[in-house]
Scaffold this active site. Structure first.
Site, PDB file in Angstrom:
ATOM      1  N   GLU A 261      -4.421   7.012  -3.401  1.00 34.66           N
ATOM      2  CA  GLU A 261      -3.974   5.717  -2.882  1.00 34.66           C
ATOM      3  C   GLU A 261      -3.659   4.802  -4.046  1.00 34.66           C
ATOM      4  O   GLU A 261      -4.371   4.807  -5.052  1.00 34.66           O
ATOM      5  CB  GLU A 261      -5.073   5.049  -2.035  1.00 34.66           C
ATOM      6  CG  GLU A 261      -5.262   5.665  -0.676  1.00 34.66           C
ATOM      7  CD  GLU A 261      -6.247   4.856   0.176  1.00 34.66           C
ATOM      8  OE1 GLU A 261      -6.843   3.881  -0.341  1.00 34.66           O
ATOM      9  OE2 GLU A 261      -6.408   5.209   1.347  1.00 34.66           O
TER      10      GLU A 261
ATOM     11  N   TYR B  28       0.850  -1.190   0.000  1.00 34.83           N
ATOM     12  CA  TYR B  28       0.000   0.000   0.000  1.00 34.83           C
ATOM     13  C   TYR B  28       0.883   1.237   0.000  1.00 34.83           C
ATOM     14  O   TYR B  28       1.830   1.321   0.780  1.00 34.83           O
ATOM     15  CB  TYR B  28      -0.893   0.021   1.251  1.00 34.83           C
ATOM     16  CG  TYR B  28      -1.582   1.356   1.479  1.00 34.83           C
ATOM     17  CD1 TYR B  28      -2.878   1.572   1.015  1.00 34.83           C
ATOM     18  CD2 TYR B  28      -0.924   2.415   2.118  1.00 34.83           C
ATOM     19  CE1 TYR B  28      -3.505   2.803   1.198  1.00 34.83           C
ATOM     20  CE2 TYR B  28      -1.542   3.643   2.290  1.00 34.83           C
ATOM     21  CZ  TYR B  28      -2.831   3.822   1.833  1.00 34.83           C
ATOM     22  OH  TYR B  28      -3.445   5.038   1.991  1.00 34.83           O
TER      23      TYR B  28
END
Lengths: 301, 387, 301, 387
Positions: free
Chosen positions: D190, D103
């Site tokens: 993101e 991530y």
């Protein structure tokens, strides 16, 4: 003694595993420099000729005493490497790389200057960048963080040398060596338009160094660093200084190899530099060998 | 990399600068077509990489279509400082009397370790002339290289320079020029004249734009703008070998060495010896025979060169490698001019042995740079006299 | 006394000739604020209701004493206007404008903080930015640099007020006025995610102000400014503080009008803020009127 | 402005981020065509502006062309948290087992007055879950908003996060993401999962991207990406009037006021009064009759709303203007739900006189916000019971 670097200076080599980095690491160690580690992102954990390689300067610094870093990184990553060392708290950063975009250097130099101010105002050691496009610096007989030929600087002398040019640095060093004068510390500040350390930044260090008797300044056309140096000498220095300026016969508007060596309009002319040195009572050698004569003269030898 | 006026204008236009309309033409007929399309007086401007086009007659106001055609005939093919004009920019003419002409520019400034913005109400003339005659009429302002010029700074500079017109529009143009300079790695950008019309709106009438060669790797879209035909053919060849080479006017001694400083000093030494250097050539570090051979070949091609002075200093350079390179050039018949060289490096004895074997008066080694330079100067000057 | 601004504060209005700028200049002068000049680029040399207009803050500052500037400039130029005032050396800059891009504010706030540090380290007055998207600040009965309704702040009181919300500032001010307590200085810090001055920046000023007896902090959901304030209060403050938090019933992930009022994951929840204030012994009012009760209680009135 | 996955990917691609190939489709047949073209397993992914698509069955691995078609039939038209799926992104499937999932993201962080870069080796799950369960597994780093993330910083963060793979390539991707965030005025970006293949090369498999509404004026090229059909119809209407409006779930009291703080507090007060706010509506400063009328009209359209609570505080707001706006809505037959209001402002007497004239039980004024909120809550709850 000497200025900036000595026998106790611990050095990391950023880009140690590249061809240039590897060759000069070898030469620096042969000279006696205490190289403690290398940094090559992605090669952390490996070793190179017995030295540990780290992924980052921060990692190297966490595992070794680090007083200086020397950077052999291709131009596109060079300014970032400077900032990595500076932000990691390495007090002396030497950028060898030639061909770094000027805008990158502007940004890096401004940030290094700011970090230096911040560090000093908080009682820290500050951060000094030397270069880019420079041969580095060397305290004869003690420590080399650079790429100059070792043999010229084997024995300690008492003349400080500051130069914008690489080869002329070696040439002058050789002449001083042959004349039995020798060099204390030699600082190659680099030939680019925007560099971290200028003549006027190094002069006070030599003025304060008990093992330096006189200073040789090797300038060239372009910019006004020589003028600034003359101004500093005039106002602040007791030790004798001898100067040399290369490119005096170069025409205006042409870039003479060094990106910084160009006469633009009335900026950077040899006339301006000669006048400034004259005003500061600094004798200017017309040829390289004349440097030696003038040094001997100012030292009454 | 120097850009042509029309290329610099195109770059500035990409950043939103208000630029005078114009089109490039290669023939007088194309100029006629453009002039007809614009349907108003035009200016025909030579596109060459040298200054002083105007004085040389390379910029001509053309009130009619026929006059534009006639001016194009005059300009296309003309020689300006050794460069042949093979294209022109045709722009709409502006009624200069209906507005004012200013100067704004940005240069890499070693002294402030950043760009310096310059602004002057004395537009339309070379800024060097203003700097020489009335330096107080140029307002200088350091531009932060990280943030670029801010609108408020631009306004303050414009006010100090005494600019009349729409303050916000003029400042906005300066901010955009700064953005172009920083994002396109300029060494120099000039808008001169910066024309302010009766409404106070700024318009770029002429520009200079030069890009940092070290940064060209991130401006690949501009590589096709490089015009080798507009550069000296030897400079193009030098670039191919990775040499730093500069052709110098009125010289007779070819000069080559390793390192910018030593070559600059070599030029000085040639001058002191009474000759004139014909070029600057830095072959870089670690001279091997191949490199020296290429350098000698290159310098030999210059018909101005009557003798060659080689000046090498290096802890690791071998004199015999340098000798081998020169001898190769001799053996291939490329070397027809005397080479006088000084090599501070190891293997001097081996070098001398090689040269003795060849035994050509064209190649001589000397113990220091002065003797080598003097020999080269004498040879060159003698060759000149013989002619 | 009071904090930040008083009867002797000289104020310039940047964007005075716009509608908002003009209206609020009038209201500020009616309140008694010493407005000395206006700045509108391109309108320099004009006058507005008897006040001179300048093209730049630097020009205004060259001609008048300037202690503070208030900015009514449309969002696209607002951050630049902040930097203009800050670089011109105006020690207090109030940005009223709503809707300034957050990235612009990040850059401006970082630079103002740096200028502040530099100025303070050189013995200067520093630079403080309040806002954006704020109602400004007002020292009751003395000086208003903002857009709040004059009537609420006519008489001086002894309660300091800091708020992220405009209307709740007025509401709380009114309640304090009606209760006979009144406000010393009221600071609207603004509802944007990135602002120049936070609760924790203002609290020490009230702590040091002899004319403030207690402080009311009006927070809301989003961010951790309230938590930082609680931490500061816990460690540094002797004066009593009362808090209020609006948006306690707002769901996570929804932006409640203010760009800064949003609960993201476990950041910015009312629970976290309530716990922090509890830990700092700061009573939190459940309703606006309860603020008054709590203030009376902490003052033993 | 929230972007769809495919839009966010397109933006990142513009900045040089290595993004998984994919195409948008509106019908199962289009999905079949794309799957055939890719000639490998694909993933069919609902494009809606809500989280939790996966759990809702809106993301389906499709090993064959027929399966892709079948999955598209299931996903297109499905309802995810109240939004109808009308398009899907078809991407090449990746063999997750042949690499790792990380991530990386950047958010506007009030606490550091800049962006915070977040990186975690725990990719592929919601970062909030990681933050809640194992916060130490998220590396946080403030990004300088002027210079952006530097390569060396990105490398340091990647090392700290324990990322395996090509360090320089991963860092380069993070630098490009940072550039995208700063230049495109992101509120949130993101890349999750950030897939690192067996060679160590990073690939963005899924993205979230939200842009600062205040900065949209400088991203006009993205305006056409705004999909009004994907937003709540009342939110679209509110935007037209310039109101800050948020539709809230499960509410029964419409709430409006002037100023974000007062409206937030009004929500709290309605909650305390035992009802649930159905919306947040900030009408901004200086309430005139026309504005109040529009706001009341808007809130009235919400079938969830059973009563309306108006809470206005302003030194210059006139109570009679507010009353006039409400009365206009009543007279036009728009207002069918009780309005309970508190107005702190001048002209209360005039307002009361106006209301007395109308004499409708639907409109009542109260001296403070609690009484008004309680009346609205009671009305709303009673209306609910009656149903």
């Amino acid at each position: 003694m000497s200025i900036l670097v000595n026998k106790d200076t611990h050095v990391i080599v950023v880009g140690m595993t590249g061809r240039e980095g590897a060759n000069h690491t070898k030469a620096m160690r042969e000279f006696g420099t205490q190289v403690v580690a290398g940094v090559t992102p992605g090669k952390g954990g490996q070793t190179h000729e017995g030295l540990p390689i780290y992924n980052s300067v921060a990692e190297a610094k966490a595992n070794h005493p680090v007083d200086a870093s020397i950077i052999f990184v291709p131009p596109a990553g060079a300014a970032d490497a400077v900032l990595e060392s500076a932000h990691a708290g390495v007090p002396l950063v030497i950028l060898i790389t030639e061909g770094v975009p000027t805008v990158d250097m502007m940004k890096a130099v401004q940030e290094v200057n700011r970090l230096n101010q911040e560090s000093l105002s908080q009682g820290g050691k500050g951060v000094r960048l030397i270069g880019g496009n420079c041969p580095g610096l060397i305290s004869s007989g003690e420590c080399k963080i650079g790429i100059m030929p070792n043999s010229i600087y084997a024995e300690k002398g008492r003349i400080g040398l500051i130069s914008r040019s690489g080869t002329l640095t070696y040439e002058a060093g050789k002449l001083l060596q042959l004349a039995g004068l020798g060099t204390s510390t030699t600082v190659g500040i680099g030939g680019d338009p925007v560099i971290g350390t200028t003549f006027a930044d190094v002069l006070p260090l030599f003025e304060a160094d008990p093992d330096t008797d006189a200073i040789v300044v090797i300038g060239e056309i372009g910019g006004a660093d020589e003028e600034a140096a003359a101004e500093y000498i005039k106002n602040n220095m007791k030790k004798p200084v001898v100067a040399f300026i290369s490119g005096r016969s170069a025409p205006a508007g042409k870039r003479m190899g060094h990106a910084g060596a160009i006469i633009m309009g009335n900026i950077g002319t040899p006339e301006s530099k000669l006048a400034a040195f004259k005003d500061a009572n600094v004798p200017v050698a017309d040829t390289m060998p004349e440097i030696i004569e003038l040094v001997k003269k100012v030292l009454n030898k | 990399m120097k850009l042509h006026e029309y290329q610099g204008k195109e770059l500035l236009r990409q950043f939103g600068v208000n630029v005078q309309d114009g089109k490039v033409a290669y023939t007088p007929d194309e100029v006629r077509t453009i002039a007809r399309e614009y349907g108003q007086p035009v200016v025909v401007k030579a596109q060459v990489h040298v200054g002083g086009r105007g004085k040389a007659g390379g910029v001509r106001f053309s009130p009619t279509i026929d006059k534009a055609h006639e001016n194009a005939e005059k300009i296309l093919g003309m020689d300006i400082k050794g460069l042949t004009v093979n294209k022109v920019l045709v722009t709409k003419a502006v009624d200069i009397d209906a507005g004012v002409e200013y100067y704004v520019g940005m240069i890499v400034d070693r002294n402030v370790q950043s760009f310096t913005l310059m602004a002057s109400a004395e537009g339309g003339v070379e800024i060097e002339e203003v700097a020489a005659a009335t330096p107080e009429k140029i307002i200088r302002h350091r531009v932060d290289p990280v943030t670029g010029l801010r609108p408020y700074e631009a306004r303050e500079v414009a006010i100090k320079a005494g600019f009349k017109g729409n303050l916000n529009k003029i400042a906005d143009m300066m901010v955009k020029m700064s953005k172009a300079a920083l994002e396109r790695d300029a060494v120099l950008v000039e808008i001169n004249p910066l024309f302010i019309d009766a409404d106070g709106t700024p318009l770029a009438l002429d520009t200079k734009f030069e890009i940092d060669d070290n940064a060209m790797y991130r401006h690949k879209d501009l590589l096709s703008w490089r015009e080798t035909e507009a550069e000296h053919p030897l400079e193009i060849e030098a670039a191919k070998y990775g040499f730093a080479y500069v052709k110098l006017d009125d010289g007779n001694v070819g000069v080559l060495g390793n390192g910018a400083g030593i070559v600059m000093t070599s030029l000085d030494v040639v001058n002191r010896a009474g000759a004139k250097p014909a070029n600057f050539l830095d072959i870089g570090g670690g001279a091997k025979a191949e490199i020296v051979y290429n350098a000698v070949k290159l310098v030999s091609k210059d018909s101005d060169v009557k003798a060659i002075f080689i000046n090498i200093f290096g802890g690791i350079t071998r004199a015999d490698e340098v000798a081998k390179g020169v001898i190769q050039a001799l053996n291939e018949g490329i070397l027809t001019k005397p080479v006088r060289m000084r090599i501070a490096g190891t293997a001097e004895t081996e070098a001398k042995a090689l040269l003795a074997e060849v035994n050509s008066p064209l190649i001589q080694m000397y113990p220091d740079m002065f003797q080598a330079a003097e020999a080269a100067a004498q040879d060159a000057n003698n060759a000149g006299e013989k002619k």
